[in-house]
Every structure is written in structure tokens, then in C-alpha cells.
Scaffold this motif. Structure first.
Motif, PDB file in Angstrom:
ATOM      1  N   TRP A  20       0.922  -1.254  -0.007  1.00 34.96           N
ATOM      2  CA  TRP A  20      -0.072   0.040  -0.123  1.00 34.96           C
ATOM      3  C   TRP A  20       0.826   1.363  -0.041  1.00 34.96           C
ATOM      4  CZ3 TRP A  20      -5.440   0.762  -0.167  1.00 34.96           C
ATOM      5  CH2 TRP A  20      -5.730   1.814   0.388  1.00 34.96           C
ATOM      6  N   GLN A  21       1.863   1.289   0.800  1.00 37.49           N
ATOM      7  CA  GLN A  21       2.825   2.500   1.032  1.00 37.49           C
ATOM      8  C   GLN A  21       3.546   2.538  -0.253  1.00 37.49           C
ATOM      9  OE1 GLN A  21       2.659   4.917   3.246  1.00 37.49           O
ATOM     10  NE2 GLN A  21       0.984   3.731   4.035  1.00 37.49           N
ATOM     11  N   GLY A  22       4.027   1.432  -0.829  1.00 42.09           N
ATOM     12  CA  GLY A  22       5.091   1.366  -1.949  1.00 42.09           C
ATOM     13  C   GLY A  22       4.410   1.874  -3.091  1.00 42.09           C
ATOM     14  N   VAL A  23       3.206   1.334  -3.255  1.00 41.85           N
ATOM     15  CA  VAL A  23       2.672   1.748  -4.794  1.00 41.85           C
ATOM     16  C   VAL A  23       2.322   3.096  -4.915  1.00 41.85           C
ATOM     17  CG1 VAL A  23       0.198   1.222  -4.270  1.00 41.85           C
ATOM     18  CG2 VAL A  23       1.103   0.769  -6.506  1.00 41.85           C
ATOM     19  N   TRP A  24       2.023   4.132  -4.018  1.00 42.19           N
ATOM     20  CA  TRP A  24       1.684   5.472  -4.138  1.00 42.19           C
ATOM     21  C   TRP A  24       2.805   6.120  -5.006  1.00 42.19           C
ATOM     22  CZ3 TRP A  24      -2.929   7.231  -3.244  1.00 42.19           C
ATOM     23  CH2 TRP A  24      -3.822   6.298  -2.252  1.00 42.19           C
ATOM     24  N   PRO A  25       4.206   6.058  -4.673  1.00 40.63           N
ATOM     25  CA  PRO A  25       5.011   6.837  -5.524  1.00 40.63           C
ATOM     26  C   PRO A  25       5.050   6.422  -6.940  1.00 40.63           C
ATOM     27  CG  PRO A  25       6.156   6.153  -3.452  1.00 40.63           C
ATOM     28  CD  PRO A  25       4.741   5.352  -3.499  1.00 40.63           C
ATOM     29  N   ALA A  26       4.640   5.103  -7.021  1.00 39.21           N
ATOM     30  CA  ALA A  26       4.682   4.620  -8.366  1.00 39.21           C
ATOM     31  C   ALA A  26       3.469   5.039  -9.314  1.00 39.21           C
ATOM     32  CB  ALA A  26       4.630   2.964  -8.503  1.00 39.21           C
ATOM     33  N   LEU A  27       2.318   5.204  -8.494  1.00 42.52           N
ATOM     34  CA  LEU A  27       0.965   5.824  -9.053  1.00 42.52           C
ATOM     35  C   LEU A  27       1.278   7.164  -9.265  1.00 42.52           C
ATOM     36  CD1 LEU A  27      -1.540   4.204  -6.796  1.00 42.52           C
ATOM     37  CD2 LEU A  27      -1.142   3.486  -9.206  1.00 42.52           C
ATOM     38  N   LYS A  28       1.903   8.079  -8.466  1.00 44.44           N
ATOM     39  CA  LYS A  28       2.239   9.450  -8.802  1.00 44.44           C
ATOM     40  C   LYS A  28       3.106   9.751  -9.760  1.00 44.44           C
ATOM     41  CE  LYS A  28       3.759  13.621  -6.531  1.00 44.44           C
ATOM     42  NZ  LYS A  28       2.791  14.435  -6.656  1.00 44.44           N
ATOM     43  N   GLN A  29       4.094   8.742 -10.143  1.00 46.44           N
ATOM     44  CA  GLN A  29       4.989   9.036 -11.225  1.00 46.44           C
ATOM     45  C   GLN A  29       4.151   8.426 -12.562  1.00 46.44           C
ATOM     46  OE1 GLN A  29       8.911   7.030 -10.995  1.00 46.44           O
ATOM     47  NE2 GLN A  29       9.054   7.790  -8.983  1.00 46.44           N
ATOM     48  N   ALA A  30       3.147   7.729 -12.539  1.00 40.93           N
ATOM     49  CA  ALA A  30       2.369   7.190 -13.663  1.00 40.93           C
ATOM     50  C   ALA A  30       1.421   8.326 -14.014  1.00 40.93           C
ATOM     51  CB  ALA A  30       1.620   5.858 -13.415  1.00 40.93           C
ATOM     52  N   GLY A  31       1.248   9.497 -13.075  1.00 39.76           N
ATOM     53  CA  GLY A  31       0.495  10.684 -13.358  1.00 39.76           C
ATOM     54  C   GLY A  31      -1.128  10.777 -12.425  1.00 39.76           C
ATOM     55  N   TYR A  32      -1.229   9.848 -11.714  1.00 38.74           N
ATOM     56  CA  TYR A  32      -2.399   9.758 -11.076  1.00 38.74           C
ATOM     57  C   TYR A  32      -2.534  10.750 -10.063  1.00 38.74           C
ATOM     58  CZ  TYR A  32      -3.544   4.842 -12.479  1.00 38.74           C
ATOM     59  OH  TYR A  32      -3.804   3.924 -13.413  1.00 38.74           O
ATOM     60  N   ASP A  33      -3.622  11.362  -9.750  1.00 40.56           N
ATOM     61  CA  ASP A  33      -4.177  12.466  -8.795  1.00 40.56           C
ATOM     62  C   ASP A  33      -4.351  11.771  -7.816  1.00 40.56           C
ATOM     63  OD1 ASP A  33      -4.708  14.776  -7.755  1.00 40.56           O
ATOM     64  OD2 ASP A  33      -6.669  15.064  -8.555  1.00 40.56           O
ATOM     65  N   LEU A  34      -3.318  11.796  -6.703  1.00 41.81           N
ATOM     66  CA  LEU A  34      -3.428  10.929  -5.552  1.00 41.81           C
ATOM     67  C   LEU A  34      -4.286  12.138  -4.516  1.00 41.81           C
ATOM     68  CD1 LEU A  34       0.046   9.440  -5.329  1.00 41.81           C
ATOM     69  CD2 LEU A  34      -2.268   8.500  -6.597  1.00 41.81           C
ATOM     70  N   PRO A  35      -5.000  11.486  -3.534  1.00 38.77           N
ATOM     71  CA  PRO A  35      -5.533  11.997  -2.569  1.00 38.77           C
ATOM     72  C   PRO A  35      -4.606  12.706  -1.509  1.00 38.77           C
ATOM     73  CG  PRO A  35      -6.157   9.658  -2.190  1.00 38.77           C
ATOM     74  CD  PRO A  35      -5.415  10.103  -3.737  1.00 38.77           C
ATOM     75  N   ARG A  36      -4.888  13.699  -0.667  1.00 33.29           N
ATOM     76  CA  ARG A  36      -4.090  14.084   0.478  1.00 33.29           C
ATOM     77  C   ARG A  36      -5.246  14.144   1.349  1.00 33.29           C
ATOM     78  NH1 ARG A  36       1.140  15.992  -0.455  1.00 33.29           N
ATOM     79  NH2 ARG A  36       1.733  15.708  -2.426  1.00 33.29           N
ATOM     80  N   PRO A  37      -4.760  14.033   2.644  1.00 31.36           N
ATOM     81  CA  PRO A  37      -3.774  12.952   3.069  1.00 31.36           C
ATOM     82  C   PRO A  37      -3.994  11.664   2.425  1.00 31.36           C
ATOM     83  CG  PRO A  37      -5.353  13.268   4.934  1.00 31.36           C
ATOM     84  CD  PRO A  37      -5.741  14.145   3.865  1.00 31.36           C
ATOM     85  N   ARG A  38      -2.720  10.963   2.436  1.00 31.35           N
ATOM     86  CA  ARG A  38      -2.841   9.501   1.827  1.00 31.35           C
ATOM     87  C   ARG A  38      -3.603   8.685   2.916  1.00 31.35           C
ATOM     88  NH1 ARG A  38       2.635   6.987   1.119  1.00 31.35           N
ATOM     89  NH2 ARG A  38       2.935   8.498  -0.423  1.00 31.35           N
ATOM     90  N   PRO A  39      -4.796   8.164   2.374  1.00 28.66           N
ATOM     91  CA  PRO A  39      -5.596   7.119   2.893  1.00 28.66           C
ATOM     92  C   PRO A  39      -5.040   5.882   3.674  1.00 28.66           C
ATOM     93  CG  PRO A  39      -6.433   7.490   0.978  1.00 28.66           C
ATOM     94  CD  PRO A  39      -5.127   8.013   0.893  1.00 28.66           C
ATOM     95  N   LYS A  40      -5.272   5.679   4.938  1.00 27.03           N
ATOM     96  CA  LYS A  40      -4.747   4.558   5.653  1.00 27.03           C
ATOM     97  C   LYS A  40      -4.981   3.156   5.036  1.00 27.03           C
ATOM     98  CE  LYS A  40      -4.609   6.778  10.015  1.00 27.03           C
ATOM     99  NZ  LYS A  40      -4.850   6.980  11.529  1.00 27.03           N
ATOM    100  N   PHE A  41      -4.036   2.319   5.252  1.00 26.39           N
ATOM    101  CA  PHE A  41      -4.243   0.955   4.678  1.00 26.39           C
ATOM    102  C   PHE A  41      -5.253   0.168   5.833  1.00 26.39           C
ATOM    103  CE2 PHE A  41      -3.054  -3.737   5.340  1.00 26.39           C
ATOM    104  CZ  PHE A  41      -3.502  -3.908   4.028  1.00 26.39           C
ATOM    105  N   GLY A  42      -6.079  -0.648   5.201  1.00 30.58           N
ATOM    106  CA  GLY A  42      -6.760  -1.539   5.909  1.00 30.58           C
ATOM    107  C   GLY A  42      -7.417  -2.382   5.110  1.00 30.58           C
ATOM    108  N   HIS A  43      -7.821  -3.728   5.645  1.00 29.38           N
ATOM    109  CA  HIS A  43      -8.332  -4.878   4.904  1.00 29.38           C
ATOM    110  C   HIS A  43      -9.660  -4.265   4.349  1.00 29.38           C
ATOM    111  CE1 HIS A  43      -8.859  -8.870   3.090  1.00 29.38           C
ATOM    112  NE2 HIS A  43     -10.118  -8.614   3.386  1.00 29.38           N
TER     113      HIS A  43
END
Length: 191
Positions: free
Chosen positions: A115-138
Motif C-alpha cells: 500500500w505504501q510502496g505503490v503510491w510513489p509509482a502511481l504518482k509517477q504514472a500521473g495519477y491524482d492522489l488524495p491528500r492526506p494519503r488514506p490509511k491501509f486496512g483490509h
């Protein structure tokens, strides 16, 4: 170790890393280890894998509309990659995310590190990411606006899923029904 699966998937499954006695031994992530046993059985039950098991590369396993990738490309000590290891592997994950962005409708993250590791990859791909970053959970769900390069204009669904590690499966933190529920949601959204 690179990701594998459908070259134009609607579902991207992101895991932690290849296991020392699984992917590092077999040459394919989630292949030949206990986490993979749980993952492939679930994917098969919901129609996303050709077989319920995968024990070696070339065993006939094929993913249907799905692709798996890892945040770290080698087995880290104690399954706990350092920030430096994650940063060193980010270019490969980012390249894999960018490669499948046109077809991906859903990203499933297996565990908090994925969950934490994919956020930078999504950003580099151009996705508009929410702030603050949502917490991980099942069962955590986030909708990301689709990219102009996507084949569809509806949002991309990001799902959190507990990792099917032995620690989680032995303790009941994740069950077959829980995994199936996540992949059914991913499959149905990805159509």
C-alpha cells in the motif's frame, strides 16, 4: 524479479517482494510459496487464474485479466524492506505501473508495505492522489481519477487487502472468504 501476468490487465495486484524460498527459487513472484498457494487458490475461485496452484514458472499457470508486481524485487531480510531498498526498487515498480496504466481499472495492494510502496509509482504514472494519503486496512477502498491515457474514463479503484502470509493465514487475520471478497470486488469493478 519482474511482475507477470496479463500484459493488458484490468487488475494490478501489488505484493511485498518475492519470497526467499518461493519467487527467488522459482523465478516468478508468488510461485512456489505458501502466500502464493493462498493467492492463486483465491484468484482461481473467482476466475482470475487458470489454475488453483503454481509451483514453478512454466507450470501452466496464467492470470486472466490480472497482473502481479512487487514493491521490492528481491527477498528482503525478515520480509521487512528498508526505505533504501524500497527506493532502489521504485523505478521498476513505477515502470510496471506505467506499462499497464491504459488498461488497469483496479489496483489491489497485498499488505501495508505494498500500500505504501505503490503510491510513489502511481504518482509517477500521473495519477491524482488524495491528500492526506488514506490509511491501509483490509477492504479499504479509494477511487483515483482515470488518466487520459486510460481505455476508460471511470475512476481506478484501489483496494487494501491483508497479505496472505503464513502469519496472517495461520492466525485467521485473513481467511479464504476475505481474499475471495477482495478479488470478487476487483473482478466486478474491472469489467
Amino acid at each position: 524479479m519482474p511482475g507477470w501476468g496479463d500484459p493488458e490487465p484490468s487488475i494490478l495486484i501489488v505484493g511485498l517482494a518475492p519470497a526467499a524460498h518461493g519467487g527467488n527459487r522459482t523465478g516468478r513472484i508468488f510461485t512456489g510459496d505458501r502466500s502464493g498457494d493462498w493467492l492463486f487458490a483465491s484468484l482461481h475461485r473467482v476466475g482470475l487464474a487458470a489454475q488453483a496452484t503454481s509451483v514453478y514458472a512454466g507450470d501452466g499457470q496464467r492470470l486472466i485479466g490480472a497482473r502481479v508486481a512487487a514493491t521490492v524485487r528481491c527477498a528482503p531480510p525478515d520480509n521487512k524492506p528498508t526505505p533504501d531498498e524500497r527506493a532502489a526498487c521504485l523505478p521498476w515498480l513505477a515502470a510496471e505501473v506505467a506499462q499497464v496504466t491504459p488498461s488497469v481499472r483496479c489496483v489491489v495492494c497485498l499488505g501495508g508495505i505494498a500500500w505504501q510502496g505503490v503510491w510513489p509509482a502511481l504518482k509517477q504514472a500521473g495519477y491524482d492522489l488524495p491528500r492526506p494519503r488514506p490509511k491501509f486496512g483490509h477492504g479499504a477502498e479509494i477511487l483515483l481519477p482515470a488518466l487520459p491515457s486510460s481505455e476508460r474514463s471511470d475512476p481506478v479503484l484501489m483496494l487494501g487487502c491483508y497479505h496472505p502470509s503464513q502469519q496472517n493465514t495461520f492466525t485467521g487475520r485473513v481467511t479464504e472468504a476475505m481474499l475471495d471478497g477482495i478479488f470478487e470486488r476487483a473482478r466486478d469493478y474491472g469489467r
